[in-house]
Design an enzyme around this catalytic site. Sequence first.
Site, PDB file in Angstrom:
ATOM      1  CB  THR A 113      -0.825   0.015   1.322  1.00 46.44           C
ATOM      2  OG1 THR A 113      -1.675  -1.110   1.347  1.00 46.44           O
ATOM      3  CG2 THR A 113      -1.646   1.265   1.506  1.00 46.44           C
ATOM      4  N   GLY A 115       0.120  -2.987   5.757  1.00 43.26           N
ATOM      5  CA  GLY A 115       0.223  -4.279   6.427  1.00 43.26           C
ATOM      6  C   GLY A 115      -1.136  -4.934   6.573  1.00 43.26           C
ATOM      7  CG  ASP A 144      -5.757  -1.228   6.690  1.00 35.92           C
ATOM      8  OD1 ASP A 144      -5.611  -1.848   5.611  1.00 35.92           O
ATOM      9  OD2 ASP A 144      -4.802  -0.703   7.290  1.00 35.92           O
ATOM     10  NE  ARG A 200      -8.716  -7.822   2.773  1.00 38.72           N
ATOM     11  CZ  ARG A 200      -7.693  -6.987   2.883  1.00 38.72           C
ATOM     12  NH1 ARG A 200      -7.422  -6.151   1.907  1.00 38.72           N
ATOM     13  NH2 ARG A 200      -6.941  -6.982   3.956  1.00 38.72           N
TER      14      ARG A 200
HETATM   15  N1  ASP Z   1      -3.439  -2.752   4.447  1.00 39.03           N
HETATM   16  C1  ASP Z   1      -3.766  -3.214   3.131  1.00 39.03           C
HETATM   17  C2  ASP Z   1      -4.965  -4.088   3.171  1.00 39.03           C
HETATM   18  O1  ASP Z   1      -5.129  -4.803   4.136  1.00 39.03           O
HETATM   19  C3  ASP Z   1      -2.695  -3.972   2.478  1.00 39.03           C
HETATM   20  C4  ASP Z   1      -1.324  -3.561   2.790  1.00 39.03           C
HETATM   21  O2  ASP Z   1      -1.052  -2.499   3.267  1.00 39.03           O
HETATM   22  O3  ASP Z   1      -0.453  -4.343   2.526  1.00 39.03           O
HETATM   23  O4  ASP Z   1      -5.697  -4.098   2.208  1.00 39.03           O
END
Ligand code: ASP
Length: 379
Positions: free
Chosen positions: A220, A272, A251, A248
């Site tokens: 992200t 994350g 966050d 899906r």
């Molecule tokens: N936080 C993001 C999500 O869960 C993905 C990521 O940051 O790696 O969609």
Amino acid sequence: MPHKVNRRDFVKTGTAGLLAAGAGTGPAFGQAPAVLTSVKPVVISSANGFKYKNGGPRTCVEEAFGRITRGEDVLDALVAGVNIVELDPEDDSVGYGGLPNADGVVQLDSCCMHGPRKRAGGVAAIEGVRTPSLVAKAVLDNTDHHLIVGKGAQDFARNMGFTIEADLNTPKSRKAWLEWKRRIDPEHYLDPIKRDEAGRKVSLQMMREGLLDPGHYWGTINCDGVNAKGEVCGVTTTSGLSFKIPGRVGDSPILGAGLWLDGEVGAAGSTGRGEANLFNLSSHLIVEEMRRGRHPKDAAMEALKRIKANTVEKRLLTDKGLPNFYVTFYVLDRTGRYAGVDLYGTLNGKPRQFAVCTENGPQLLPVESLLGEGLSDTP
Ligand code: ASP
């Protein structure tokens, strides 16, 4: 040339804005904040904000910082920065070329917040638009709403004049998805737990074989900034979890989870495992901790402790009983103090980093971690 700094320099740099401002962080909610006149502008982001240039001259944090110091609106500057990463086909965690969902469709999430205007906008599971952050900004600017999802988000974008494309895969993202699909248990949709385990196993194997970037299984960009007047804004944009169940949403587009800010306090954003931030509303928690006067680093550590305490399912734990995933926070307050904080400090032995741009130029800095050394082979 980027300037590498050690942890001590980082702490020094991170407090410079506070000293310049001569003010604490957090007024109690509803109290008038101190008027700031001399904040040193800062832009902070995930490490990909220091890496990708989409063929142009600047990275995300450099672009955003330059615009902020030339007097551009802070949110416009940050969005222009993350657009570089969204459009760069080489970053397979954001925008065009982001890793697709389990059906091979790129679905994108983003939200943004404007501190002084007290406005927010987001889109989730949007398909066909390379720059979801700009659509999130259009929601902020043109509607009374904070979140538009799926087909509705795409229709909204079309009505706002965005180009809608049939497919946002690049040859690279399509190849990764095809390989994942080829390997996965064909019965995976019947049992979500079995599917989750099978999906993780296959992803780990693909990482070992160098077919997936371990830093991008979750991936992200979050980017937050403050200008000399102490005006704070933030934006998060992502293709979300690789090979997720279609629809899906993580966050990243959810206010309070993947991004939260209060113009009178500061901003927090995350990358994350999105589910951990959704369950704990971590970004909101961090801003409230800063309101109580805590330094961005300490505020973020509080959220990580909450995540650790709330992670109890065996499938999410290492053999030491600790979370088997990463969550990183990028935090700054309105006085210009900042921190990058993670559950773990390394991934496969390499330091985890975050990007920052100040008057000293762009830098990659090591994160502060709650649990020390990191995991290996962990998506
Ligand atoms: N936080 C993001 C999500 O869960 C993905 C990521 O940051 O790696 O969609």
